[in-house]
Write an enzyme that holds these catalytic residues in place. Structure first.
Site, short mmCIF file in Angstrom:
data_model
loop_
_atom_site.label_atom_id
_atom_site.label_comp_id
_atom_site.label_asym_id
_atom_site.label_seq_id
_atom_site.Cartn_x
_atom_site.Cartn_y
_atom_site.Cartn_z
N GLU A 1 0.85 -1.18 0.00
CA GLU A 1 0.00 0.00 0.00
C GLU A 1 0.90 1.24 0.00
OE1 GLU A 1 -4.08 0.03 2.08
OE2 GLU A 1 -2.75 1.09 3.44
N ASP B 1 -4.72 10.28 9.73
CA ASP B 1 -3.41 9.72 10.07
C ASP B 1 -2.88 10.26 11.38
OD1 ASP B 1 -2.89 7.98 7.85
OD2 ASP B 1 -2.73 9.77 6.60
#
Length: 236
Positions: free
Chosen positions: A41, A52
Site C-alpha cells: 500500500e 493519520d
C-alpha cells in the site's frame, strides 16, 4: 488476496511515497516485494491527512517538503511496477483526486499499473474505476452502521479494508476485541477477503487478528517509522 481460512494471512505493508525521497521509495517497494509482501500500500502524501496519526503525518510533511507531487509518484511507479511481482494499492484522500478530476486520475493510475485505490464510497468513483479496470477498495470502521457496512463491502473490490480502531492511524498496545465481532459481521455479509489495518504493529497483533479470521493485515505506522529512522541513521 488468499482466504485466511487456509491458514495464510496476507501481508500488506504501507509506506508513504516520497519519504524520505522517491528513489528510496522505489527501493523500498522492491525490498518489500522481495520479502514476500502480498500487496504493498503506497500512500500519496497529503497536507491535511486527518485520518493519520503523527508518524504518517510527519512522513507526509517530509515528503511534501521535498517537493513530492502526484506526477512524480506516478513517474516513479511506471519505472518500478514492472519490476515487482506483487500489486501496489494506492492510498489517497479524496480531495487530491477531485482536484485532478476523477476520470483523469483513474486513467493516469491505470496507465501506471496501479491496481487499487482505497477511498470513501462514491458512485462516480466506482463507475470510473470499472471503466479503467481498477479495483476500488473501500474502508469500514468500528463506528460504521451495519447497513452502511453491508453497502460498503458489497461495493468494495479486491478486498475489504477493516479499520481496527476509532481515531487516527498509529501503533497501539493491543488490538480491540471489538475487531473479532466486526470480522464476524463482515464475513456474514460477504465472501470477499478482509484485511485489518490501523494499529497493527506487532507479531502478536497479526497472530490475534488472524485467529479472529482476518485474511490480511496492513502494517502502516510501524513500517513508516522504520523507514524514517533508517533515513536518520543514514544522515548521521
Amino acid at each position: 488476496m488468499e482466504d485466511g481460512a487456509n491458514g495464510k494471512v496476507a501481508l500488506i505493508p504501507y509506506i508513504t511515497a516520497g519519504d524520505p525521497d522517491l528513489p528510496t521509495t522505489a527501493e523500498a517497494l522492491k525490498v518489500l516485494d522481495s520479502c514476500g509482501s502480498d500487496i504493498i500500500e503506497l500512500g500519496l502524501p497529503y497536507s491535511d491527512s486527518l485520518a493519520d496519526g503523527p508518524v504518517i503525518q510527519a512522513a507526509a510533511t517530509r515528503s511534501l517538503a521535498r517537493g513530492t507531487n502526484f506526477d512524480a509518484v506516478i513517474s516513479m511507479l511506471r519505472e518500478v511496477l514492472p519490476q515487482l511481482s506483487c500489486p501496489v494499492s494506492l492510498f489517497s484522500y479524496y480531495n487530491p483526486i477531485l482536484k485532478r478530476g476523477i476520470g483523469k486520475f483513474m486513467t493516469i493510475i491505470k496507465d501506471a499499473g496501479v491496481q487499487d485505490v482505497p477511498l470513501e464510497e462514491t458512485e462516480i468513483l466506482r463507475m470510473e474505476s470499472s471503466k479503467n479496470n481498477i479495483e476500488l477498495v473501500l474502508l469500514t470502521t468500528p463506528t460504521t452502521p451495519t447497513e452502511r457496512m453491508k453497502s460498503i463491502v458489497s461495493a468494495s473490490e479486491g478486498f475489504v479494508y477493516l479499520v481496527s480502531s476509532v481515531g487516527v492511524t498509529g501503533t497501539r498496545t493491543n488490538v480491540s476485541a471489538r475487531v473479532q465481532t466486526l470480522l464476524q459481521e463482515i464475513k456474514q455479509a460477504t465472501s470477499k477477503p478482509v484485511a485489518v489495518g490501523f494499529g497493527i504493529s506487532k507479531p502478536e497483533h497479526v497472530k490475534q487478528v488472524a485467529e479472529w479470521g482476518a485474511d490480511g493485515v496492513i502494517v502502516g505506522s510501524a513500517m513508516v517509522k522504520l523507514l524514517g529512522e533508517a533515513n536518520l541513521l543514514r544522515k548521521g
